[in-house]
Design a protein around this motif. Structure first.
Motif, PDB file in Angstrom:
ATOM      1  N   MET A 111       0.707  -1.401  -0.055  1.00  0.00           N
ATOM      2  CA  MET A 111      -0.044  -0.094   0.022  1.00  0.00           C
ATOM      3  C   MET A 111       0.818   1.171  -0.084  1.00  0.00           C
ATOM      4  SD  MET A 111      -2.994   1.295   2.742  1.00  0.00           S
ATOM      5  CE  MET A 111      -3.583  -0.479   2.778  1.00  0.00           C
ATOM      6  N   SER A 112       0.300   2.365  -0.780  1.00  0.00           N
ATOM      7  CA  SER A 112       1.101   3.587  -0.758  1.00  0.00           C
ATOM      8  C   SER A 112       1.284   4.107   0.587  1.00  0.00           C
ATOM      9  CB  SER A 112       0.500   4.399  -1.505  1.00  0.00           C
ATOM     10  OG  SER A 112      -0.615   5.210  -0.784  1.00  0.00           O
ATOM     11  N   PRO A 113       2.274   5.027   0.920  1.00  0.00           N
ATOM     12  CA  PRO A 113       2.591   5.710   2.178  1.00  0.00           C
ATOM     13  C   PRO A 113       1.318   6.310   2.746  1.00  0.00           C
ATOM     14  CG  PRO A 113       4.551   5.934   0.757  1.00  0.00           C
ATOM     15  CD  PRO A 113       3.188   5.457  -0.224  1.00  0.00           C
ATOM     16  N   ASP A 114       0.527   7.091   1.806  1.00  0.00           N
ATOM     17  CA  ASP A 114      -0.495   7.970   1.976  1.00  0.00           C
ATOM     18  C   ASP A 114      -1.875   7.139   2.662  1.00  0.00           C
ATOM     19  OD1 ASP A 114       0.359  10.309   1.435  1.00  0.00           O
ATOM     20  OD2 ASP A 114      -0.590  10.539  -0.588  1.00  0.00           O
ATOM     21  N   GLY A 115      -1.845   5.622   2.036  1.00  0.00           N
ATOM     22  CA  GLY A 115      -2.925   4.800   2.450  1.00  0.00           C
ATOM     23  C   GLY A 115      -2.336   4.321   4.047  1.00  0.00           C
ATOM     24  N   LEU A 116      -1.208   4.091   4.062  1.00  0.00           N
ATOM     25  CA  LEU A 116      -0.880   3.283   5.234  1.00  0.00           C
ATOM     26  C   LEU A 116      -1.048   4.774   6.460  1.00  0.00           C
ATOM     27  CD1 LEU A 116       2.579   1.781   4.503  1.00  0.00           C
ATOM     28  CD2 LEU A 116       0.515   0.637   5.163  1.00  0.00           C
ATOM     29  N   ALA A 117      -0.768   5.866   6.076  1.00  0.00           N
ATOM     30  CA  ALA A 117      -0.912   7.044   7.079  1.00  0.00           C
ATOM     31  C   ALA A 117      -2.351   7.318   7.436  1.00  0.00           C
ATOM     32  CB  ALA A 117      -0.379   8.332   6.588  1.00  0.00           C
ATOM     33  N   ILE A 118      -3.334   7.055   6.553  1.00  0.00           N
ATOM     34  CA  ILE A 118      -4.645   7.076   6.643  1.00  0.00           C
ATOM     35  C   ILE A 118      -5.184   6.014   7.639  1.00  0.00           C
ATOM     36  CG2 ILE A 118      -6.991   6.923   5.482  1.00  0.00           C
ATOM     37  CD1 ILE A 118      -5.736   8.344   3.012  1.00  0.00           C
ATOM     38  N   LEU A 119      -4.788   5.107   7.269  1.00  0.00           N
ATOM     39  CA  LEU A 119      -5.090   3.658   8.157  1.00  0.00           C
ATOM     40  C   LEU A 119      -4.585   3.676   9.569  1.00  0.00           C
ATOM     41  CD1 LEU A 119      -4.481   0.211   5.932  1.00  0.00           C
ATOM     42  CD2 LEU A 119      -6.696   1.360   7.056  1.00  0.00           C
ATOM     43  N   GLU A 120      -3.259   4.442   9.798  1.00  0.00           N
ATOM     44  CA  GLU A 120      -2.878   4.722  11.226  1.00  0.00           C
ATOM     45  C   GLU A 120      -3.456   5.612  11.781  1.00  0.00           C
ATOM     46  OE1 GLU A 120       1.348   6.373  13.221  1.00  0.00           O
ATOM     47  OE2 GLU A 120       1.330   5.746  11.096  1.00  0.00           O
ATOM     48  N   ASN A 121      -4.259   6.559  11.120  1.00  0.00           N
ATOM     49  CA  ASN A 121      -4.923   7.826  11.807  1.00  0.00           C
ATOM     50  C   ASN A 121      -6.170   7.095  12.012  1.00  0.00           C
ATOM     51  OD1 ASN A 121      -3.005   9.830  11.699  1.00  0.00           O
ATOM     52  ND2 ASN A 121      -3.651  10.277   9.355  1.00  0.00           N
ATOM     53  N   LEU A 122      -6.803   6.391  11.285  1.00  0.00           N
ATOM     54  CA  LEU A 122      -8.298   5.874  11.699  1.00  0.00           C
ATOM     55  C   LEU A 122      -7.939   4.700  12.908  1.00  0.00           C
ATOM     56  CD1 LEU A 122      -9.717   5.365   8.098  1.00  0.00           C
ATOM     57  CD2 LEU A 122     -10.162   7.094   9.517  1.00  0.00           C
ATOM     58  N   GLU A 123      -6.880   4.078  12.879  1.00  0.00           N
ATOM     59  CA  GLU A 123      -6.619   3.070  13.997  1.00  0.00           C
ATOM     60  C   GLU A 123      -6.663   3.865  15.531  1.00  0.00           C
ATOM     61  OE1 GLU A 123      -3.181   1.022  13.073  1.00  0.00           O
ATOM     62  OE2 GLU A 123      -4.381  -0.182  11.441  1.00  0.00           O
ATOM     63  N   LYS A 124      -6.048   5.226  15.296  1.00  0.00           N
ATOM     64  CA  LYS A 124      -5.818   6.021  16.425  1.00  0.00           C
ATOM     65  C   LYS A 124      -7.248   6.443  16.875  1.00  0.00           C
ATOM     66  CE  LYS A 124      -1.383   8.052  15.544  1.00  0.00           C
ATOM     67  NZ  LYS A 124      -0.653   9.004  15.223  1.00  0.00           N
ATOM     68  N   VAL A 125      -8.223   6.762  15.851  1.00  0.00           N
ATOM     69  CA  VAL A 125      -9.310   7.333  16.071  1.00  0.00           C
ATOM     70  C   VAL A 125     -10.432   6.058  16.796  1.00  0.00           C
ATOM     71  CG1 VAL A 125     -11.783   7.941  15.173  1.00  0.00           C
ATOM     72  CG2 VAL A 125      -9.634   8.963  14.456  1.00  0.00           C
ATOM     73  N   ALA A 126     -10.238   4.776  16.176  1.00  0.00           N
ATOM     74  CA  ALA A 126     -10.894   3.660  16.700  1.00  0.00           C
ATOM     75  C   ALA A 126     -10.638   3.290  18.162  1.00  0.00           C
ATOM     76  CB  ALA A 126     -10.676   2.550  16.016  1.00  0.00           C
ATOM     77  N   ALA A 127      -9.215   3.484  18.526  1.00  0.00           N
ATOM     78  CA  ALA A 127      -8.729   3.431  19.829  1.00  0.00           C
ATOM     79  C   ALA A 127      -9.243   4.400  20.911  1.00  0.00           C
ATOM     80  CB  ALA A 127      -7.114   3.585  19.717  1.00  0.00           C
ATOM     81  N   GLU A 128      -9.286   5.541  20.394  1.00  0.00           N
ATOM     82  CA  GLU A 128      -9.959   6.569  21.417  1.00  0.00           C
ATOM     83  C   GLU A 128     -11.515   6.108  21.576  1.00  0.00           C
ATOM     84  OE1 GLU A 128      -8.733   9.119  23.252  1.00  0.00           O
ATOM     85  OE2 GLU A 128      -6.587   8.234  22.271  1.00  0.00           O
ATOM     86  N   ARG A 129     -12.146   5.875  20.525  1.00  0.00           N
ATOM     87  CA  ARG A 129     -13.503   5.395  20.776  1.00  0.00           C
ATOM     88  C   ARG A 129     -13.647   4.383  21.875  1.00  0.00           C
ATOM     89  NH1 ARG A 129     -14.864   6.315  15.006  1.00  0.00           N
ATOM     90  NH2 ARG A 129     -15.412   8.529  14.758  1.00  0.00           N
TER      91      ARG A 129
END
Length: 238
Positions: free
Chosen positions: A1-19
């Motif tokens: 996956m592209s760096p942008d795609g990996l960054a988006i996934l990482e950010n969404l994982e952070k959001v899910a962890a906060e929830r």
């Protein structure tokens, strides 16, 4: 996956962890929702003039609802996380970059809102409580980054309005985006494009937001809550 795609996934994982952290702590969930609600109403007060002007009202409402809203964006985030590889392939690179900035803003906002909620421990906030939580959490560099990302998303949407080919491409993406499970992302991008196009130039709008948000952040960090002047200074908060 592209760096942008990996960054988006990482950010969404952070959001899910906060929830997940908040779902496991009813008190934290309630106090974080109170923070979000206060910030939403604060934005409405700060930009009441823009919300009342026909030229800027839709764009200000877009910022208020899509970036400052207390509503649950879990459906949109679930769509993002499930189909990020397809998103990176399907959408033009410039749009992917905007989604990356949006995902980082979302992750930072969720983290800071949780921290503010933990600092207040309250189900409702006034200006003093909000300022106290702001100072307790601190992290001025993160606050500055949030503003920078918000402006970056706004500037990108403004640029897109000057690219008719991109707008046409975005319209053509409706069916593929729906088939790929991305209707919420498609709606966000189209709504942002259309509201900014109707504004016919966003420079003054974005400059106003930049100045007011940075002034507000500086004031919240500077106010001495133990001073007799604190009440007067807080009453001047937008």
């Amino acid at each position: 996956m592209s760096p942008d795609g990996l960054a988006i996934l990482e950010n969404l994982e952070k959001v899910a962890a906060e929830r997940q952290r908040r779902e496991a702590d009813a008190g934290l969930e309630a106090s974080t929702l109170a923070v979000k609600a206060y910030q939403h109403s604060r934005f409405a007060r700060t930009y009441a003039d823009l919300l009342s002007q026909p030229r800027y009202a839709e764009s200000a409402r877009f910022f208020l609802d899509e970036l400052y809203g207390p509503q649950d964006f879990s459906d949109r985030d679930t769509q993002f996380a499930r189909v990020v590889p397809g998103l990176v392939r399907l959408f033009p690179q410039e749009l992917v970059g905007t989604v990356k900035a949006l995902s980082e803003l979302h992750a930072l906002s969720e983290e800071m809102d949780s921290a503010m909620g933990a600092a207040t421990g309250s189900n409702s906030l006034d200006a003093r409580q909000y300022a106290s939580a702001w100072q307790t959490v601190g992290r001025p560099q993160v606050r500055a980054r949030q503003i920078e990302l918000m402006l970056q998303v706004g500037s990108a949407l403004d640029r897109y309005t000057r690219n008719p080919i991109l707008r046409h491409s975005l319209r053509l993406m409706r069916a593929p985006a729906r088939a790929a499970g991305l209707p919420a992302l498609q709606r966000f991008l189209e709504a942002g494009f259309d509201t900014f196009r109707a504004m016919k130039g966003a420079d003054a709008f974005l400059q106003t937001i930049a100045e007011r948000e940075r002034d507000l952040a500086a004031l919240l960090f500077a106010v001495d809550l133990a001073s007799p002047r604190a009440a007067r200074e807080l009453s001047a908060l937008p």
